[in-house]
Motif scaffolding. Structure first.
Motif, PDB file in Angstrom:
ATOM      1  N   ALA A   1       0.832  -1.166  -0.099  1.00  0.00           N
ATOM      2  CA  ALA A   1       0.110  -0.148  -0.078  1.00  0.00           C
ATOM      3  C   ALA A   1       0.907   1.441   0.053  1.00  0.00           C
ATOM      4  CB  ALA A   1      -0.807  -0.025   1.229  1.00  0.00           C
ATOM      5  N   VAL A   2       0.332   2.173  -0.817  1.00  0.00           N
ATOM      6  CA  VAL A   2       1.224   3.449  -0.805  1.00  0.00           C
ATOM      7  C   VAL A   2       0.770   4.588  -0.533  1.00  0.00           C
ATOM      8  CG1 VAL A   2       2.458   4.861  -2.575  1.00  0.00           C
ATOM      9  CG2 VAL A   2       2.295   2.389  -3.014  1.00  0.00           C
ATOM     10  N   HIS A   3       1.239   5.294   0.640  1.00  0.00           N
ATOM     11  CA  HIS A   3       0.373   6.538   1.240  1.00  0.00           C
ATOM     12  C   HIS A   3       1.000   7.700   0.673  1.00  0.00           C
ATOM     13  CE1 HIS A   3       3.604   7.064   4.014  1.00  0.00           C
ATOM     14  NE2 HIS A   3       3.495   5.741   4.598  1.00  0.00           N
ATOM     15  N   PRO A   4       0.626   8.678   0.935  1.00  0.00           N
ATOM     16  CA  PRO A   4       1.143  10.045   0.277  1.00  0.00           C
ATOM     17  C   PRO A   4       2.608  10.385   0.553  1.00  0.00           C
ATOM     18  CG  PRO A   4      -1.174  10.476   0.900  1.00  0.00           C
ATOM     19  CD  PRO A   4      -0.495   9.347   1.445  1.00  0.00           C
ATOM     20  N   PHE A   5       3.026   9.929   1.940  1.00  0.00           N
ATOM     21  CA  PHE A   5       4.423  10.296   2.044  1.00  0.00           C
ATOM     22  C   PHE A   5       5.557   9.517   1.193  1.00  0.00           C
ATOM     23  CE2 PHE A   5       3.035  12.659   5.648  1.00  0.00           C
ATOM     24  CZ  PHE A   5       4.181  13.255   6.175  1.00  0.00           C
ATOM     25  N   TRP A   6       5.138   8.648   0.667  1.00  0.00           N
ATOM     26  CA  TRP A   6       5.782   7.559  -0.037  1.00  0.00           C
ATOM     27  C   TRP A   6       6.488   8.191  -1.422  1.00  0.00           C
ATOM     28  CZ3 TRP A   6       9.086   3.968   1.342  1.00  0.00           C
ATOM     29  CH2 TRP A   6       8.607   2.929   2.241  1.00  0.00           C
ATOM     30  N   VAL A   7       5.623   9.031  -1.990  1.00  0.00           N
ATOM     31  CA  VAL A   7       5.640   9.480  -3.469  1.00  0.00           C
ATOM     32  C   VAL A   7       6.104  10.808  -3.381  1.00  0.00           C
ATOM     33  CG1 VAL A   7       4.468   9.518  -5.701  1.00  0.00           C
ATOM     34  CG2 VAL A   7       3.650   7.801  -3.954  1.00  0.00           C
ATOM     35  N   TRP A   8       7.076  11.146  -4.069  1.00  0.00           N
ATOM     36  CA  TRP A   8       7.583  12.614  -4.143  1.00  0.00           C
ATOM     37  C   TRP A   8       8.000  12.872  -5.597  1.00  0.00           C
ATOM     38  CZ3 TRP A   8       7.803  15.473   0.552  1.00  0.00           C
ATOM     39  CH2 TRP A   8       7.647  14.772   1.765  1.00  0.00           C
ATOM     40  N   PRO A   9       7.432  13.568  -6.277  1.00  0.00           N
ATOM     41  CA  PRO A   9       7.273  13.575  -7.907  1.00  0.00           C
ATOM     42  C   PRO A   9       8.969  14.271  -8.030  1.00  0.00           C
ATOM     43  CG  PRO A   9       5.931  15.151  -7.037  1.00  0.00           C
ATOM     44  CD  PRO A   9       6.138  14.187  -5.757  1.00  0.00           C
ATOM     45  N   GLU A  10       9.776  14.932  -7.152  1.00  0.00           N
ATOM     46  CA  GLU A  10      10.670  15.487  -7.347  1.00  0.00           C
ATOM     47  C   GLU A  10      11.825  14.411  -7.626  1.00  0.00           C
ATOM     48  OE1 GLU A  10       8.526  18.235  -4.917  1.00  0.00           O
ATOM     49  OE2 GLU A  10       9.010  16.203  -4.780  1.00  0.00           O
ATOM     50  N   LEU A  11      11.756  13.371  -7.137  1.00  0.00           N
ATOM     51  CA  LEU A  11      12.726  12.278  -7.389  1.00  0.00           C
ATOM     52  C   LEU A  11      12.492  11.456  -8.834  1.00  0.00           C
ATOM     53  CD1 LEU A  11      12.625  10.673  -3.739  1.00  0.00           C
ATOM     54  CD2 LEU A  11      13.894  12.552  -4.746  1.00  0.00           C
ATOM     55  N   ASP A  12      13.638  10.856  -9.071  1.00  0.00           N
ATOM     56  CA  ASP A  12      13.882  10.481 -10.605  1.00  0.00           C
ATOM     57  C   ASP A  12      12.882   9.327 -10.868  1.00  0.00           C
ATOM     58  OD1 ASP A  12      15.760  12.391 -11.688  1.00  0.00           O
ATOM     59  OD2 ASP A  12      16.847  11.580  -9.969  1.00  0.00           O
ATOM     60  N   GLU A  13      12.745   8.309  -9.600  1.00  0.00           N
ATOM     61  CA  GLU A  13      11.975   7.241  -9.752  1.00  0.00           C
ATOM     62  C   GLU A  13      11.390   6.889  -8.460  1.00  0.00           C
ATOM     63  OE1 GLU A  13      14.150   3.808 -11.445  1.00  0.00           O
ATOM     64  OE2 GLU A  13      15.401   5.372 -12.775  1.00  0.00           O
ATOM     65  N   THR A  14      10.294   6.112  -8.691  1.00  0.00           N
ATOM     66  CA  THR A  14       9.541   5.436  -7.442  1.00  0.00           C
ATOM     67  C   THR A  14       9.219   4.077  -7.617  1.00  0.00           C
ATOM     68  OG1 THR A  14       8.481   7.716  -6.569  1.00  0.00           O
ATOM     69  CG2 THR A  14       7.515   5.586  -5.912  1.00  0.00           C
TER      70      THR A  14
END
Length: 385
Positions: free
Chosen positions: A158-171
């Motif tokens: 499960a992916v909550h908002p703190f996992w995703v940072w669009p500034e990073l190159d990849e998730t």
């Protein structure tokens, strides 16, 4: 790393077979984030022998107090008021705009704490397995102070908002549904489907040999029960429900660092052919290989480790928040069975014991999930650095 050590490196472009310098970041908030980071670092060292791969466990220089606060608050909340943790998690997921406010509040401090290490090493590649550390990296990237390529590795389904940072190159995410969840949080982020970051020891093996090595019964239906490194999720009650599955059931309870739980289980006075209660151990891969079924209340990395070995997984009254959300998504993918309450566990254990076909189908899908090639993904990443 001091200046003399840094001077050993060519400051040119990354080598064709891998980056020259890699920094792998995690935080000791539960063992899963750290285990994933160590697994990634170990594989990188094998794949890229000329690379300098450094691991840092913590939120950066001067952040020891933050590390202690995060670890203790996580432990106490899940141990004593898990519903409060679940409520906070659910609110973050339901109100992503409000989550952005909290993300912004935490990212700056962690980014400033991480910056000295990043400046010192100047890595070609930075990998984070902890969401708030990923936020610190994103804060630095926005200010042009993050060198190299940055990858956030999500260790939960499960992916909550703190996992995703669009500034990073990849998730990196684990399941197609996980990727969709991450894209919903940040449509502009580069979200990829990637194999689970697990140690090489977690692979399909010989159950009979593993039972001999671990001293377990050859004729039993062996059920491994775990609540993660801290023994969360009312594990004592879950163990009782599994034992009620029949006299042929042998339970191996992984109590992790929860010695009080282990003492309570041992106080039952059951023989070892019915209940084995283990404290902290580095033989988890062998224990999973020896089991017919893995029952977990926590999910996270222990579930992906079981899947990598090719074992059927049952989520028993999963902990609120990421535990429940991840369990539901794993079950929807056909990789696990979920018992929302402990009262359902006994019947599920009996059913899986009596129906080897259902168990084999779960194990087969687990093995397919585990066959995803993490080394190949890292090799592809090296080409993108």
């Amino acid at each position: 790393m001091d200046r003399a050590e840094r001077d050993r490196f060519d400051v040119g472009a990354a080598r064709a077979d891998g980056p020259a310098r890699v920094l792998v970041l995690s935080a000791p908030v539960g063992e899963g984030h750290v285990a994933a980071a160590r697994a990634l670092a170990a594989r990188m060292r094998e794949l890229w022998p000329a690379a300098e791969v450094l691991e840092l466990e913590g939120t950066g220089r001067g952040g020891w107090w933050r590390d202690v606060l995060l670890r203790v608050s996580y432990d106490l909340t899940l141990r004593f008021v898990p519903r409060l943790y679940g409520l906070g998690y659910d609110l973050l997921v339901r109100f992503p705009k409000a989550a952005e406010v909290f993300k912004a509040m935490s990212a700056g401090g962690i980014g400033r704490s991480l910056e000295p290490a990043l400046t010192d090493l100047a890595p070609d590649l930075v990998v984070s397995t902890y969401p708030m550390i990923s936020g610190g990296l994103a804060w630095l990237r926005r200010r042009g102070r993050l060198p190299g390529r940055a990858v956030a590795v999500v260790t939960d389904v499960a992916v909550h908002p703190f996992w995703v940072w669009p500034e990073l190159d990849e998730t990196w995410t684990l399941l197609p549904a996980s990727r969709e969840q991450a894209k919903a949080v940040a449509p502009e982020a580069d979200v990829r489907l990637a194999p689970a970051a697990v140690d090489r020891r977690f692979h399909p093996g010989d159950p009979a040999a593993a039972r001999v090595a671990t001293g377990l019964r050859s004729d039993a239906f062996v059920v491994l029960v775990t609540g993660g490194s801290l023994g969360f999720g009312g594990l004592e009650t879950v163990v009782g429900a599994v034992l009620a599955g029949g006299e042929n059931v042998q339970v191996v309870a992984l109590c992790g660092r929860n010695e009080r739980l282990r003492a309570r289980l041992l106080a039952r006075g059951l023989p070892a052919d019915r209940l084995v209660a283990l404290g902290w151990t580095d033989r988890v891969a062998e224990q999973i290989t020896a089991a017919d079924l893995v029952v977990t209340t926590a999910g996270g990395v222990i579930a992906t480790e079981a899947l990598a070995v090719g074992r059927a997984v049952l989520f028993a009254a999963p902990i609120p928040g990421h535990g429940k959300a991840g369990a539901a998504m794993t079950a929807e993918a056909g990789l696990a069975v979920v018992c929302p309450t402990v009262s359902e566990v006994t019947a599920a254990v009996r059913r899986l014991q009596d129906d080897p076909g259902e168990r084999a189908a779960l194990a087969g899908r687990a093995a397919e999930f585990g066959r995803a090639d993490l080394d190949a993904e890292l090799a592809a990443l090296a080409m993108r650095v």
